[in-house]
Design an enzyme around this catalytic site. Sequence first.
Site, PDB file in Angstrom:
ATOM      1  N   GLU A  76       0.828  -1.214   0.000  1.00  0.00           N
ATOM      2  CA  GLU A  76       0.000   0.000   0.000  1.00  0.00           C
ATOM      3  C   GLU A  76       0.865   1.269   0.000  1.00  0.00           C
ATOM      4  O   GLU A  76       0.355   2.368   0.210  1.00  0.00           O
ATOM      5  CB  GLU A  76      -0.953  -0.018   1.196  1.00  0.00           C
ATOM      6  CG  GLU A  76      -2.005  -1.120   1.046  1.00  0.00           C
ATOM      7  CD  GLU A  76      -2.826  -1.368   2.294  1.00  0.00           C
ATOM      8  OE1 GLU A  76      -2.597  -0.706   3.321  1.00  0.00           O
ATOM      9  OE2 GLU A  76      -3.702  -2.243   2.230  1.00  0.00           O
ATOM     10  N   LYS A  88     -15.724  -2.593   1.923  1.00  0.00           N
ATOM     11  CA  LYS A  88     -15.000  -3.049   0.736  1.00  0.00           C
ATOM     12  C   LYS A  88     -16.037  -3.730  -0.146  1.00  0.00           C
ATOM     13  O   LYS A  88     -16.585  -4.788   0.241  1.00  0.00           O
ATOM     14  CB  LYS A  88     -13.933  -4.072   1.138  1.00  0.00           C
ATOM     15  CG  LYS A  88     -12.763  -3.503   1.962  1.00  0.00           C
ATOM     16  CD  LYS A  88     -11.936  -4.646   2.549  1.00  0.00           C
ATOM     17  CE  LYS A  88     -10.587  -4.204   3.077  1.00  0.00           C
ATOM     18  NZ  LYS A  88      -9.928  -5.271   3.880  1.00  0.00           N
TER      19      LYS A  88
HETATM   20  P1  PGA Z   1      -6.543  -6.791   2.165  1.00  0.00           P
HETATM   21  O1  PGA Z   1      -6.058  -5.939   3.418  1.00  0.00           O
HETATM   22  O2  PGA Z   1      -7.022  -5.912   1.091  1.00  0.00           O
HETATM   23  O3  PGA Z   1      -5.289  -7.553   1.814  1.00  0.00           O
HETATM   24  O4  PGA Z   1      -7.618  -7.716   2.661  1.00  0.00           O
HETATM   25  C1  PGA Z   1      -6.530  -4.676   3.765  1.00  0.00           C
HETATM   26  C2  PGA Z   1      -7.104  -4.655   5.154  1.00  0.00           C
HETATM   27  O5  PGA Z   1      -6.974  -5.617   5.940  1.00  0.00           O
HETATM   28  O6  PGA Z   1      -7.749  -3.668   5.504  1.00  0.00           O
HETATM   29 ZN    ZN Z   2      -8.167  -4.611   7.683  1.00  0.00          ZN
END
Ligand code: PGA
Ligand code: ZN
Length: 427
Positions: free
Chosen positions: A210, A339
């Site tokens: 990230e 998400k």
């Molecule tokens: P991930 O991690 O996109 O690899 O699931 C991001 C998070 O845990 O917020």
């Molecule tokens: Zn997370």
Amino acid sequence: MEKSHLIKTLRAREVLDCRGDPTVEVDVITDSGILGRADVPAGKSTGLHEASELRDGRSRYLGKGVRKAIQNVTEVIGPALVGRDVTQQRSCDEFMIELDGTENKSKLGANAIVGVSLAIAKAAANVLQIPLYKHLAGSQDKYFLPIPILDYIEGGKIASTDLDFQEHQTVPFGAKSFSEAMVMGSEVYHELGKMLEKKWGKHSLNVGVEGGYSPPGMTDPRQAFEIELSAIKEMGYEGKFCLSMDAAASHLYNAKTGKYNFRGSEISRDALIEIYQDLVSTFPLRSIEDPLQQEDYEGFAEVTKKLGIQIIGDDLFVTNPKRLEKGIKMGAANALLLKVNQIGTLSEAIDAAKLSFSNNYEVQVSERSAQTEDTWLAQVTVGLNAKQIKTGCPCRAERTAQYNELLRIEEELGSAAQYSSCKFFRA
Ligand code: PGA
Ligand code: ZN
């Protein structure tokens, strides 16, 4: 009904995400030739209860190919959706949920379904000749530009460091505008790089997925927070930033022993909560995501009560309105990490956001660790009136793509753009 609102065909292809793995890209084309295109992101530190993504297995792309998901878009979902109105998001999404028929979208693949869902939304915005955020929010006097949650030092599963917690974030809540937050965020990011290089060596400047720094030898979250605060102070922003963290504790949990791995030993839930209490009393730490493992609703309720800061459910809720409802009833967490691909359709993600807002839960819209250059994330954040976005550092193109899109939205909105505030982020 306008002819140009109807789906004529769906196309899909494999493209690469920022980790170099294949992912699904969907084109929805209306019968007037308008295109809506969307890419599907992917997680690494995933929750057990997420909707199921379809991967091909076998040796091609080390098993990560998505040809089956693509075939499901073009041969199953596409023909079934022909003639449907792209402006009717919910009915298209509900139709796909029925067509799949499983609880976790494992038959057609959540990566196939969510790609279509997002491409439909983008096609509708294009047909209506308005930005996606306006298509989702409708006409409003003011639109919130989110507070960016900046993951500046990485650990856990998303970086090669010895830090157990996944994300040590800085939050420029005291900016006057989103663009000012970006100035502050960028300055602190670079200053932090200089300080890390000096104290922890040049390899600190290697970044995780990230874009956060990865200082070798750093094992204590206090060291991460201390140096972040020094960089904030050095740039003259004391009191305008707070700190925040994603512990991603499901990935530290050993189900056999019921304990958490932390700094080389196994510790109990109570000991972990004490560590959080100590961090909160020492640092301006105002938010913790996933402080405990994904099944521990009671523990989340306890942490929420004890710490009095923002507690976010990511692996706990997986953007699933049913899991969120259970959490709300129990007082587990007070914020949702949203998400879209965790649940698999835009409509269900919108339901989760609405359920949060109506119960005084904050909503933080989030990247996945594997993104593409597609900017629907920024558009959806503004469209949902979410006050926070988590999309990494201002340094990798798939992350800056989101920030740049938000800068464009801010400019386009002019005086109708309002930089968000959040009750948890105070000096
Ligand atoms: P991930 O991690 O996109 O690899 O699931 C991001 C998070 O845990 O917020
Ligand atoms: Zn997370």
